[in-house]
Design an enzyme around this catalytic site. Structure first.
Site, PDB file in Angstrom:
ATOM      1  N   LYS A   1     -31.520   3.787  -9.388  1.00  0.00           N
ATOM      2  CA  LYS A   1     -30.494   4.474  -8.602  1.00  0.00           C
ATOM      3  C   LYS A   1     -30.765   4.315  -7.109  1.00  0.00           C
ATOM      4  O   LYS A   1     -29.876   3.953  -6.339  1.00  0.00           O
ATOM      5  CB  LYS A   1     -30.481   5.956  -8.991  1.00  0.00           C
ATOM      6  CG  LYS A   1     -29.266   6.702  -8.540  1.00  0.00           C
ATOM      7  CD  LYS A   1     -29.340   8.171  -8.997  1.00  0.00           C
ATOM      8  CE  LYS A   1     -29.182   8.276 -10.510  1.00  0.00           C
ATOM      9  NZ  LYS A   1     -29.581   9.607 -11.021  1.00  0.00           N
TER      10      LYS A   1
ATOM     11  N   SER B   1     -47.787 -21.947 -43.314  1.00  0.00           N
ATOM     12  CA  SER B   1     -46.836 -20.893 -42.976  1.00  0.00           C
ATOM     13  C   SER B   1     -47.612 -19.596 -42.878  1.00  0.00           C
ATOM     14  O   SER B   1     -48.280 -19.195 -43.831  1.00  0.00           O
ATOM     15  CB  SER B   1     -45.753 -20.808 -44.050  1.00  0.00           C
ATOM     16  OG  SER B   1     -44.879 -19.750 -43.734  1.00  0.00           O
TER      17      SER B   1
ATOM     18  N   ARG C   1     -24.838   0.664 -11.332  1.00  0.00           N
ATOM     19  CA  ARG C   1     -25.940   0.094 -12.112  1.00  0.00           C
ATOM     20  C   ARG C   1     -25.346  -0.859 -13.133  1.00  0.00           C
ATOM     21  O   ARG C   1     -24.145  -0.822 -13.405  1.00  0.00           O
ATOM     22  CB  ARG C   1     -26.740   1.195 -12.816  1.00  0.00           C
ATOM     23  CG  ARG C   1     -25.928   1.975 -13.837  1.00  0.00           C
ATOM     24  CD  ARG C   1     -26.734   3.118 -14.442  1.00  0.00           C
ATOM     25  NE  ARG C   1     -25.848   4.190 -14.851  1.00  0.00           N
ATOM     26  CZ  ARG C   1     -26.244   5.431 -15.130  1.00  0.00           C
ATOM     27  NH1 ARG C   1     -27.505   5.762 -15.030  1.00  0.00           N
ATOM     28  NH2 ARG C   1     -25.384   6.343 -15.508  1.00  0.00           N
TER      29      ARG C   1
ATOM     30  N   HIS D   1     -21.233  11.813 -22.409  1.00  0.00           N
ATOM     31  CA  HIS D   1     -22.600  11.663 -22.905  1.00  0.00           C
ATOM     32  C   HIS D   1     -22.630  10.988 -24.271  1.00  0.00           C
ATOM     33  O   HIS D   1     -23.376  10.035 -24.505  1.00  0.00           O
ATOM     34  CB  HIS D   1     -23.267  13.047 -22.978  1.00  0.00           C
ATOM     35  CG  HIS D   1     -24.697  12.995 -23.388  1.00  0.00           C
ATOM     36  ND1 HIS D   1     -25.091  13.113 -24.697  1.00  0.00           N
ATOM     37  CD2 HIS D   1     -25.828  12.790 -22.674  1.00  0.00           C
ATOM     38  CE1 HIS D   1     -26.412  13.006 -24.763  1.00  0.00           C
ATOM     39  NE2 HIS D   1     -26.878  12.811 -23.538  1.00  0.00           N
TER      40      HIS D   1
ATOM     41  N   GLY E   1     -27.338   9.497 -19.166  1.00  0.00           N
ATOM     42  CA  GLY E   1     -27.137  10.637 -20.045  1.00  0.00           C
ATOM     43  C   GLY E   1     -28.285  11.623 -20.044  1.00  0.00           C
ATOM     44  O   GLY E   1     -28.338  12.493 -20.890  1.00  0.00           O
TER      45      GLY E   1
ATOM     46  N   TYR F   1     -41.348 -23.415 -36.318  1.00  0.00           N
ATOM     47  CA  TYR F   1     -40.190 -22.591 -36.685  1.00  0.00           C
ATOM     48  C   TYR F   1     -40.636 -21.177 -37.040  1.00  0.00           C
ATOM     49  O   TYR F   1     -41.821 -20.924 -37.256  1.00  0.00           O
ATOM     50  CB  TYR F   1     -39.453 -23.207 -37.889  1.00  0.00           C
ATOM     51  CG  TYR F   1     -40.245 -23.121 -39.170  1.00  0.00           C
ATOM     52  CD1 TYR F   1     -40.170 -21.997 -39.987  1.00  0.00           C
ATOM     53  CD2 TYR F   1     -41.109 -24.151 -39.552  1.00  0.00           C
ATOM     54  CE1 TYR F   1     -40.928 -21.890 -41.137  1.00  0.00           C
ATOM     55  CE2 TYR F   1     -41.863 -24.060 -40.696  1.00  0.00           C
ATOM     56  CZ  TYR F   1     -41.773 -22.923 -41.484  1.00  0.00           C
ATOM     57  OH  TYR F   1     -42.533 -22.806 -42.616  1.00  0.00           O
TER      58      TYR F   1
ATOM     59  N   CYS G   1     -43.604 -16.919 -41.900  1.00  0.00           N
ATOM     60  CA  CYS G   1     -42.616 -16.353 -42.823  1.00  0.00           C
ATOM     61  C   CYS G   1     -42.794 -14.863 -43.027  1.00  0.00           C
ATOM     62  O   CYS G   1     -42.138 -14.259 -43.857  1.00  0.00           O
ATOM     63  CB  CYS G   1     -42.650 -17.084 -44.161  1.00  0.00           C
ATOM     64  SG  CYS G   1     -44.215 -16.882 -45.027  1.00  0.00           S
TER      65      CYS G   1
ATOM     66  N   MET H   1     -29.006  13.648 -17.449  1.00  0.00           N
ATOM     67  CA  MET H   1     -28.493  14.795 -16.705  1.00  0.00           C
ATOM     68  C   MET H   1     -29.588  15.654 -16.075  1.00  0.00           C
ATOM     69  O   MET H   1     -29.850  16.768 -16.489  1.00  0.00           O
ATOM     70  CB  MET H   1     -27.633  15.653 -17.625  1.00  0.00           C
ATOM     71  CG  MET H   1     -26.484  14.860 -18.206  1.00  0.00           C
ATOM     72  SD  MET H   1     -25.089  15.900 -18.562  1.00  0.00           S
ATOM     73  CE  MET H   1     -24.805  15.569 -20.264  1.00  0.00           C
TER      74      MET H   1
ATOM     75  N   ARG I   1     -31.614  13.946  -7.120  1.00  0.00           N
ATOM     76  CA  ARG I   1     -31.273  13.153  -8.307  1.00  0.00           C
ATOM     77  C   ARG I   1     -32.465  12.336  -8.775  1.00  0.00           C
ATOM     78  O   ARG I   1     -33.139  11.701  -7.992  1.00  0.00           O
ATOM     79  CB  ARG I   1     -30.140  12.181  -7.953  1.00  0.00           C
ATOM     80  CG  ARG I   1     -29.075  12.766  -7.071  1.00  0.00           C
ATOM     81  CD  ARG I   1     -28.095  11.715  -6.541  1.00  0.00           C
ATOM     82  NE  ARG I   1     -27.365  11.053  -7.592  1.00  0.00           N
ATOM     83  CZ  ARG I   1     -26.596   9.977  -7.389  1.00  0.00           C
ATOM     84  NH1 ARG I   1     -26.511   9.453  -6.175  1.00  0.00           N
ATOM     85  NH2 ARG I   1     -25.963   9.415  -8.380  1.00  0.00           N
TER      86      ARG I   1
HETATM   87  P1  ADP Z   1     -27.369  10.453 -13.787  1.00  0.00           P
HETATM   88  O1  ADP Z   1     -28.666   9.788 -13.568  1.00  0.00           O
HETATM   89  O2  ADP Z   1     -27.395  11.322 -15.012  1.00  0.00           O
HETATM   90  O3  ADP Z   1     -26.230   9.538 -13.716  1.00  0.00           O
HETATM   91  P2  ADP Z   1     -26.828  11.340 -11.104  1.00  0.00           P
HETATM   92  O4  ADP Z   1     -28.005  11.502 -10.252  1.00  0.00           O
HETATM   93  O5  ADP Z   1     -26.068  10.089 -10.943  1.00  0.00           O
HETATM   94  O6  ADP Z   1     -27.234  11.537 -12.624  1.00  0.00           O
HETATM   95  O7  ADP Z   1     -25.890  12.562 -10.857  1.00  0.00           O
HETATM   96  C1  ADP Z   1     -24.828  12.845 -11.698  1.00  0.00           C
HETATM   97  C2  ADP Z   1     -23.589  13.128 -10.937  1.00  0.00           C
HETATM   98  O8  ADP Z   1     -23.800  14.089  -9.944  1.00  0.00           O
HETATM   99  C3  ADP Z   1     -23.043  11.947 -10.195  1.00  0.00           C
HETATM  100  O9  ADP Z   1     -22.307  11.121 -11.017  1.00  0.00           O
HETATM  101  C4  ADP Z   1     -22.174  12.611  -9.176  1.00  0.00           C
HETATM  102  O10 ADP Z   1     -20.933  12.912  -9.745  1.00  0.00           O
HETATM  103  C5  ADP Z   1     -22.912  13.872  -8.880  1.00  0.00           C
HETATM  104  N1  ADP Z   1     -23.638  13.723  -7.628  1.00  0.00           N
HETATM  105  C6  ADP Z   1     -24.881  13.281  -7.444  1.00  0.00           C
HETATM  106  N2  ADP Z   1     -25.185  13.243  -6.127  1.00  0.00           N
HETATM  107  C7  ADP Z   1     -24.085  13.662  -5.487  1.00  0.00           C
HETATM  108  C8  ADP Z   1     -23.751  13.807  -4.121  1.00  0.00           C
HETATM  109  N3  ADP Z   1     -24.600  13.527  -3.160  1.00  0.00           N
HETATM  110  N4  ADP Z   1     -22.519  14.262  -3.824  1.00  0.00           N
HETATM  111  C9  ADP Z   1     -21.655  14.537  -4.810  1.00  0.00           C
HETATM  112  N5  ADP Z   1     -21.897  14.409  -6.094  1.00  0.00           N
HETATM  113  C10 ADP Z   1     -23.112  13.981  -6.442  1.00  0.00           C
HETATM  114 MG    MG Z   2     -25.337   8.948 -12.335  1.00  0.00          MG
HETATM  115 MG    MG Z   3     -30.064  11.729 -14.036  1.00  0.00          MG
END
Ligand code: ADP
Ligand code: MG
Ligand code: MG
Length: 881
Positions: free
Chosen positions: A27, A766, A342, A458, A106, A854, A834, A108, A97
């Site tokens: 990220k 083999s 990504r 998710h 996913g 092989y 094998c 979160m 983040r």
């Molecule tokens: P993940 O790794 O699970 O994708 P993120 O770090 O990307 O998590 O954060 C998830 C969401 O949080 C992002 O998709 C975005 O919508 C929101 N987010 C993260 N940073 C910001 C920010 N600086 N301003 C607004 N929204 C943010």
């Molecule tokens: Mg994200």
């Molecule tokens: Mg995350």
């Protein structure tokens, strides 16, 4: 100068770049890259993954100068934004983040709106002229901070929110007004105090540093560990960076919102921009899947400028990275901000289609295309699909988020899914929406069905990534998890009822839908052609039936690397003759029984030779200990005694005498052929007579006889003499020459170490890596996998299961020695493998490096092995990681 722990990005310039993923996490590296590309990214900074590694190596402490560097970088952001963190009138807010080198969608683990407190929230409300927005942001901060940083159960907050909505008689969060939210904040703070025993922290810096600790700490959270284990990500690759970034707001009203997009369809690979968007929402609302988002076309209608800019950026990102991207963005009062890009996770089908189309578009070359498709995943493409012509009862339709088809019993919690899967049941997990806690249960299921959420929810992200069939946002069903059932119209499906999912079209069906075999045509066919242009390692198959041979051939097998003969003896009509042979008193008795077996074996081989026309077929002589063929129950013994006309007591004592303390290392393999040469003789005759038979009909046949479990050269020498003698006899009788070979399995350490001597009598080797692994480790697979292997892997004694991927340090060295020594005395020696490892991409890579000719694997793994063989070649040329 002190070490740099923090990398800045903002206002068009960044310290980092895309190549720095290991240090900055995926990220952080991509935020830097986007910033440098001039794409609108809110400014911020990344604390490196090295800080995370040090944190764990040094008792959860930080370098002394870290906080200073954080403060310096906050000041830089403040300068760009013209706002101050913690300012009462116009507060700058941050998101915190996580982001490891390997992306883990996913999970979160994000905390938004850091910097809000009882005072700054009022300043923000006034400045924005929007109290509702400010309070909404604050209540989100309390919830996320409590959940992610403090481990408070998120349900307390969700329940409180639901309660409030009920009280106000509204359905959506967006319908709550400022005062409602203000009350909710009070409730949230009470929950916090009740659960943590302290007030919610009001100091912005304390919030930020605690959030940082939480993100670093999340590396070893259970769900992260499960995710890494399932996806084979090492702890090191899981070390996360922390990204601190200026907040932008999607919850400022209807000209704001948040979205997740893919530059191409992640389920099918179609080259069509694909996005889910929620108006007036923030952060992970889309991924959380609680509201089903709108399609991006709607955004195009309502805010064409934003939409067009998004499309431009999306295309420029794909052009730049030359791969399908998964992007996250937020619109704040009509202004677009990019928050993430990504490499988009996708299904195997999408993998193939995108790779092939990008070659046709001239974006990448064939080698890059081949290198992009993970070998392990393409097996999915060979699994049966729902027969579109079948007559099935469709009870709902959702979004086709994941590949393939699934049939299983409906279950309503992740735990139940895991429980039932452990008992060997096939299950489909049905939820309103999934969350990171469900990952284990999703993994255990055949498929996943959710009532809400979009293609970027998710369930969809994780399901696709796992290769699970997945249908999401199926509004036709109402899930009652507590009551363990769902309803679709007037149909009620209870736990344990069979349902089917079609991940290609999104159908949910009652009962088990009929399936059809897929084919290797279209884009897959094109890709596999390129694969074959690249690879030099051969791929054969392990099969002992004509049907298996035909299937493997269709999948591209270049011969049979292992045809076991013992299974043929277990069939109804043969087992009695086999047993008669085993319990016979003398050679004469054995020969009599073998004579009955001869025509049956010959017929088997004829069919297999026909199916494999013009391709080599390696047939292994009898391998298992004889005891395995005998009856075990009193009843069966009595029946056998009657059938073959021997005294029951005598039969029993014979069976007893064949019992072995350790059958794996007992009287088996070539040892049987040494004791009872007539068995080898019969098998050699069956093989050669079959070969002559098909050759006479103008079918090209290449038989190869393989002697198992050889440990000394002399064993092979003796067995080979029998095969050569019989072959000569048969060919003379028929007046026809057929070329054939005799070789051996290398599956004992002694065989590997004396391969030079053995190779003097062998035309091919083999590697039987299952037995070679067992005998090298001195551990039996069944006992190890059932008991202590997992423990060995978890405690780090073993790097992985050596029965899945070749242990390069031990077994691998034996293989290398055997190849070298064998080729020294017999330069013509053909060498393959094998064992089941032949279908494992990592092991295939090793086999290529070890100079094998092989690999041979089960029919369904043949395409996997072909692709893995091409990857091995590309890797050796430095064209692939
Ligand atoms: P993940 O790794 O699970 O994708 P993120 O770090 O990307 O998590 O954060 C998830 C969401 O949080 C992002 O998709 C975005 O919508 C929101 N987010 C993260 N940073 C910001 C920010 N600086 N301003 C607004 N929204 C943010
Ligand atoms: Mg994200
Ligand atoms: Mg995350």
């Amino acid at each position: 100068m002190s070490e740099k722990h923090v990398y800045f990005f903002g206002a068009g310039k960044a310290d980092g770049k895309a190549e720095m993923k290991r240090l900055l996490g995926g990220k952080g590296a991509n935020l830097a890259e986007m910033t440098n590309l001039g794409i609108p990214v809110p400014p911020g900074f990344t604390i490196t993954t090295d800080v995370c590694r040090n944190y764990y190596n040094n008792n959860k402490t930080y370098p002394e100068d870290l906080d200073g560097q954080i403060r310096e970088n906050i000041a830089k952001v403040e300068e760009i934004m013209g706002m101050k963190f913690g300012d009462r009138e116009d507060p700058l807010l941050f998101s915190v983040r996580s982001g490891a080198a390997m992306s883990m969608p996913g999970m979160m683990e994000t905390i938004l709106n850091v910097g809000l407190n009882d005072e700054t929230v009022e300043g923000m409300a006034k400045k924005a002229g929007n109290r509702r927005f400010a309070y909404d942001s604050y209540r989100r901060l309390i919830q996320m901070f409590s959940d992610v940083a403090m481990g408070v159960d998120i349900e307390f907050f969700e329940d409180a929110l639901a309660e409030k909505k009920k009280e106000k008689g509204v359905e959506l969060d967006t319908e709550l007004d400022a005062d409602d939210l203000k009350e909710l904040i009070a409730t949230y703070k009470e929950i916090y105090k009740r659960e943590i025993g302290e007030e919610f922290p009001q100091d912005p810096m304390k919030q930020l540093l605690t959030a940082r600790d939480a993100v670093f700490g999340s590396r070893d959270a259970e769900r992260a560990i499960i995710y890494r284990r399932i996806n084979g990500i090492s702890d090191d690759q899981g070390s996360t960076a922390v990204n601190v970034q200026t907040m932008v707001f999607g919850n400022m009203g209807d000209d704001s919102g948040t979205g997740v997009a893919f530059t191409r369809n992640p389920a099918t690979g179609e080259n069509k921009f694909f996005a889910d968007y929620l108006f007036n929402a923030q952060g992970e609302d889309v991924v959380a899947g609680i509201r089903t988002p709108i399609h991006v076309e709607e955004l195009g209608k309502q805010m064409p400028d934003v939409y067009n800019q998004l499309r431009e950026i999306e295309q420029s990102l794909e052009d730049h990275y030359k791969d399908m991207q998964d992007i996250e963005f937020t619109v704040q009062q009509g202004k677009l901000w990019m928050l993430q890009t990504r490499r988009g996770k996708r299904t195997a089908m999408a993998d193939v289609r995108i790779a092939v189309e990008m070659v046709k578009e001239g974006v990448i070359d064939k080698e890059t295309a081949v290198s992009r498709v993970p070998a392990e995943k393409i097996e999915q493409l060979l699994f049966p699909m729902i027969d579109s012509k079948a007559d099935v009862k469709i009870i709902g339709k959702g979004l086709p988020a994941g590949p393939g088809a699934a049939v299983g019993k409906a279950v309503f919690t992740a735990e139940r899914a895991e429980e039932m899967a452990k008992e060997g049941e096939k299950v489909i997990l049905v939820r309103n929406f999934t969350s990171p806690e469900d990952v284990g249960g999703m993994h255990a299921s055949q498929g996943i069905l959710t009532a809400t959420g979009g293609m970027t929810s998710h369930a969809a992200i994780v399901g696709r990534d796992m290769g699970k069939c997945c249908v999401v946002g199926c509004g036709d069903i109402a899930v009652d998890a507590v009551g363990k059932k769902f309803t679709a119209g007037d149909v009620v499906v209870k736990e344990g009822d069979l349902i089917s999912l079609d991940g290609h079209v999104g159908n949910v069906m009652l009962g088990a839908a009929p399936m059809v075999e897929p084919s290797m045509s279209g884009d897959f066919g094109t890709l596999i052609e390129w694969v074959d242009e690249i690879r030099t390692l051969g791929v054969k198959t392990n099969t002992d039936t004509p049907a298996g041979a035909r299937r493997a051939r269709a999948f591209g097998a270049e011969g049979i690397g292992l045809c076991r003969t013992e299974h043929m003896f277990f069939e109804e009509d043969r087992i009695t003759s086999m047993r008669e042979m085993i319990v016979a008193d003398d050679e004469e008795g054995r020969r009599k029984a073998l004579e009955k077996l001869l025509p049956m074996q010959r017929k088997d081989f004829i069919e297999i030779f026909e199916a494999m026309e013009s391709l080599p077929v390696i047939i292994r002589t009898l391998d298992p200990p004889l005891h395995e063929f005998l009856p075990h129950t009193e009843e069966d013994m009595a029946e056998l005694a009657k059938e073959i006309g021997v005294d029951l007591a005598k039969l029993k004592s014979k069976i007893d005498s064949l019992h072995e303390a350790n059958p794996m290392l007992g009287h088996r393999g070539c040892r049987l052929g040494v004791s009872y040469p007539e068995i080898t003789e019969m098998q050699a005759r069956a093989i050669m007579e079959a070969a002559v038979d098909v050759a006479k009909r103008g079918i090209k046949v290449i038989p190869e006889v393989m002697i198992p479990l050889v440990g000394q050269a002399r064993e092979l020498e003796l067995q080979r003499a029998i095969v050569d003698r019989v072959a000569k006899e048969v060919m003379e009788e028929a007046g026809l020459e057929v070329e054939y070979m005799v070789g051996t399995m290398i599956e004992l350490p002694r065989a590997a170490l004396t391969a030079d001597e053995i190779a003097e009598h062998a035309q091919f080797f083999s590697f039987g890596t299952n037995d070679l692994t067992q005998t090298t480790f001195g551990m039996s697979r069944d006992d190890a996998e059932g008991k202590f292997l997992q423990e060995y892997v978890e405690s780090g004694i073993l790097e992985g299961n050596p029965f899945m991927s070749i242990d390069e340090k031990g077994v691998g060295v034996l293989i290398e020695i055997a190849v070298e020594k064998g080729r020294k005395t017999n330069p013509e020696l053909e060498v393959g493998i094998c064992g089941e490892h032949g279908g494992d991409p990592k092991s295939v890579d090793f086999c290529y490096r070890a100079g094998l000719d092989y690999v041979s694997c089960s029919p369904f793994r043949v395409p996997v092995a072909r692709l893995a063989a091409a990857h091995a070649k590309l890797r050796s040329e430095g064209k692939m990681e």
